[in-house]
Design an enzyme around this catalytic site. Structure first.
Site, PDB file in Angstrom:
ATOM      1  CG  HIS A 281      -0.689   0.100   2.562  1.00  0.00           C
ATOM      2  ND1 HIS A 281      -0.504   0.963   3.002  1.00  0.00           N
ATOM      3  CD2 HIS A 281      -0.290  -0.692   3.389  1.00  0.00           C
ATOM      4  CE1 HIS A 281       0.079   0.661   4.253  1.00  0.00           C
ATOM      5  NE2 HIS A 281       0.324  -0.453   4.984  1.00  0.00           N
ATOM      6  CG  ASP A 293       2.333   0.011   7.249  1.00  0.00           C
ATOM      7  OD1 ASP A 293       2.412  -0.219   6.661  1.00  0.00           O
ATOM      8  OD2 ASP A 293       2.100   0.579   8.585  1.00  0.00           O
ATOM      9  CD  GLU A 327      -3.071  -1.445   5.476  1.00  0.00           C
ATOM     10  OE1 GLU A 327      -3.744  -2.088   6.287  1.00  0.00           O
ATOM     11  OE2 GLU A 327      -2.902  -0.104   6.384  1.00  0.00           O
ATOM     12  CD  GLU A 328      -1.393   2.441   7.568  1.00  0.00           C
ATOM     13  OE1 GLU A 328      -2.628   1.440   8.440  1.00  0.00           O
ATOM     14  OE2 GLU A 328      -0.206   2.120   7.878  1.00  0.00           O
ATOM     15  CG  ASP A 354       0.939  -4.096   5.149  1.00  0.00           C
ATOM     16  OD1 ASP A 354       1.986  -3.017   5.611  1.00  0.00           O
ATOM     17  OD2 ASP A 354      -0.507  -3.881   5.096  1.00  0.00           O
ATOM     18  CG  HIS A 426       1.092   2.257  12.500  1.00  0.00           C
ATOM     19  ND1 HIS A 426      -0.700   2.161  12.734  1.00  0.00           N
ATOM     20  CD2 HIS A 426       1.154   2.143  11.079  1.00  0.00           C
ATOM     21  CE1 HIS A 426      -0.918   1.250  11.709  1.00  0.00           C
ATOM     22  NE2 HIS A 426      -0.013   1.166  11.028  1.00  0.00           N
TER      23      HIS A 426
HETATM   24 ZN    ZN Z   1      -0.433   0.351   8.859  1.00  0.00          ZN
HETATM   25 ZN    ZN Z   2       0.603  -1.141   5.941  1.00  0.00          ZN
END
Ligand code: ZN
Ligand code: ZN
Length: 469
Positions: A281, A293, A327-328, A354, A426
């Site tokens: 993503h 990520d 995606e998030e 991912d 994150h």
């Molecule tokens: Zn993520």
């Molecule tokens: Zn991810």
């Protein structure tokens, strides 16, 4: 020779049983040799690292539905085109974009002090002046769930359950409901706001964001993650007596914001309408630069497909690379599956990278494939790369391909070492320096071998799956 012959016989038997004509498959011996040398050359190929370096430097964070993500989409299209991908285009969809605002928290009593927090994606805002209330602290999520309705009236609920560090990331899966469902569970018991210990395995004062998902039937209350040491601090203070907190969050939402799934293909030779779909993503959270990520994931599938495109002979099936756009906040997988509803039967297998930038240590195939010649061959080729076949079938392949899986598409899961993935996941600390180019290249190598074998062989994963009663 015996093994190769068995592979050929099995491939023919499979093709016959599936009613598929073998057009001009590569002879198995050359297929295996090509896959092996592909994996070896990937180990020395810097293009995946260059890709994520450029993305995180020239674009940076790229929250879905924002101008930054729009720039990332244009960037990705030009990178795919320049690398020789075909049919490069972006498929639009809309989402409710969530934009972070101001965020702060402090203990107002008994001992005033600053707390480090970050809003959860999707959280509603507090009043403009913030919200001040006494906390009710739960050391486990189960303790919160055991609280009676009304018992949290007017309180800020705080859950400080720890997340377990594990190579396969299972600690995150187990803790995920604390973030996703916790806000609504607290609201149902009367809470006016919700805080949780960050879902992370570090002990830095950098909180981990991530999406929540409100229940329709519950009041929507503001929700944020505490940095891990701040959760510890609250545990100690709460053990001594009442604690009051002031929390300010001012996120906003933008309805019907545009996003895109970016697509590029390596067209197949003999059977171009059969598709091996690999993705990652492109969107990221806004705090860091989305390096692990999921800049790493999009770089891995880009790097793997790019190497296959440079082979003297194309595999017979088409390799489709999809860089998912949201995606998030969990929008892009459904958008992709809906847009390709009529095509799912043509997708031979789907996989998503991912899970960071570290090495792939094992591969889980669709059900039934591990004990087939495809699985045995893959196992042999990835062993020198430091990975092995996991005989357990892939239960899922990633958030963006879950809807394809539900529609019957077989999925694969290439397991990356995630022991330290959730230290920075994150957070503002998800930056390029966390990526080891050598480990990233190893992941590209295993992905390139799997993708090539799936695209160059006749394997029909659907026909291998044990019958479901
Ligand atoms: Zn993520
Ligand atoms: Zn991810």
């Amino acid at each position: 020779m015996g093994k190769m012959l068995r592979f050929l016989v099995a491939a023919v038997a499979l093709a016959v049983s599936a009613g598929v004509m073998i057009a001009d498959p590569l002879p198995p011996s050359s297929l295996i040799a090509t896959a092996s040398s592909l994996g070896q050359s990937a180990l020395g190929d810097p293009s995946a690292f260059n890709f994520v370096e450029s993305l995180t430097t020239e674009i940076g964070q790229r929250l879905a539905g924002t101008e930054a993500h729009r720039r990332a989409v244009a960037w990705a299209e030009s990178k795919l085109t320049a690398a020789g991908f075909e049919n490069v285009h972006s498929e639009p969809f809309t989402l409710t974009a969530w934009i972070r605002g101001a965020e702060s928290a402090e203990i107002v009593g008994p001992v005033p002090q600053h707390l480090v927090v970050t809003a959860l994606g999707g959280s509603v805002a507090t009043d403009a002046n913030g919200i001040e209330a006494e906390i009710s602290l739960f050391r486990t999520y189960d303790d919160l769930l055991a609280a009676a309705p009304g018992s949290l009236n007017g309180k800020i609920a705080v859950v400080t359950q720890r997340m377990v560090r594990a190579q396969d990331g299972s600690g995150y899966g187990a803790a995920n409901p604390i973030r996703r469902r916790g806000p609504s569970e607290a609201a149902k018991r009367g809470a006016v706001a919700y805080l949780l210990r960050s879902l992370g395995t570090d002990n830095h004062r950098l909180p981990h964001t991530g999406a929540l998902s409100y229940e329709d039937s519950a009041q929507r209350i503001p929700a944020a993650a505490l940095a891990v040491p701040d959760a510890d601090q609250l545990e100690r203070l709460a053990a001594q007596g009442p604690v009051r907190i002031r929390l300010l969050l001012t996120p906003t939402v933008r309805e019907s914001a545009p996003s895109w799934n970016v697509v590029g293909e390596i067209k197949g030779g003999a059977r171009p309408d059969e598709i091996v779909l690999v993705g990652g993503h492109l969107d990221s959270w806004d705090l860091g630069t989305g390096a692990t990520d999921d800049g790493a994931g999009v770089a891995i599938v880009f790097g793997a497909a790019r190497l296959i495109a440079r082979l003297p002979q194309r595999p017979s099936r088409t390799i489709r690379v999809v860089l998912f756009g949201a995606e998030e906040m969990n929008f892009s997988g459904a958008a992709y599956a809906k847009a390709h509803e009529g095509e799912t039967g043509k997708i031979v297998v789907a996989g998503e990278a991912d899970f960071g930038a570290r090495n792939v240590y094992s591969v889980q195939l669709p059900s039934g494939a591990a004990t087939n010649d495809f699985g045995r061959t893959l196992d042999r080729i990835i062993a020198p790369l430091g990975a092995n076949l996991d005989r357990r079938p892939a239960l899922g392949g990633g958030d963006d391909i879950r809807d394809l899986q539900t529609a019957g598409v077989p999925v694969v899961s290439l397991r990356q070492d995630g022991l330290d993935y959730f230290d920075t996941h994150h957070t503002a600390d998800d930056t390029l320096d966390k990526i080891d180019p050598k480990q990233l290249a190893q992941a590209v190598a295993v992905w390139s071998v799997f993708t090539y074998l799936a695209a160059a062989s006749d394997v029909d994963f659907r026909s291998l799956a044990p019958a479901v009663k």
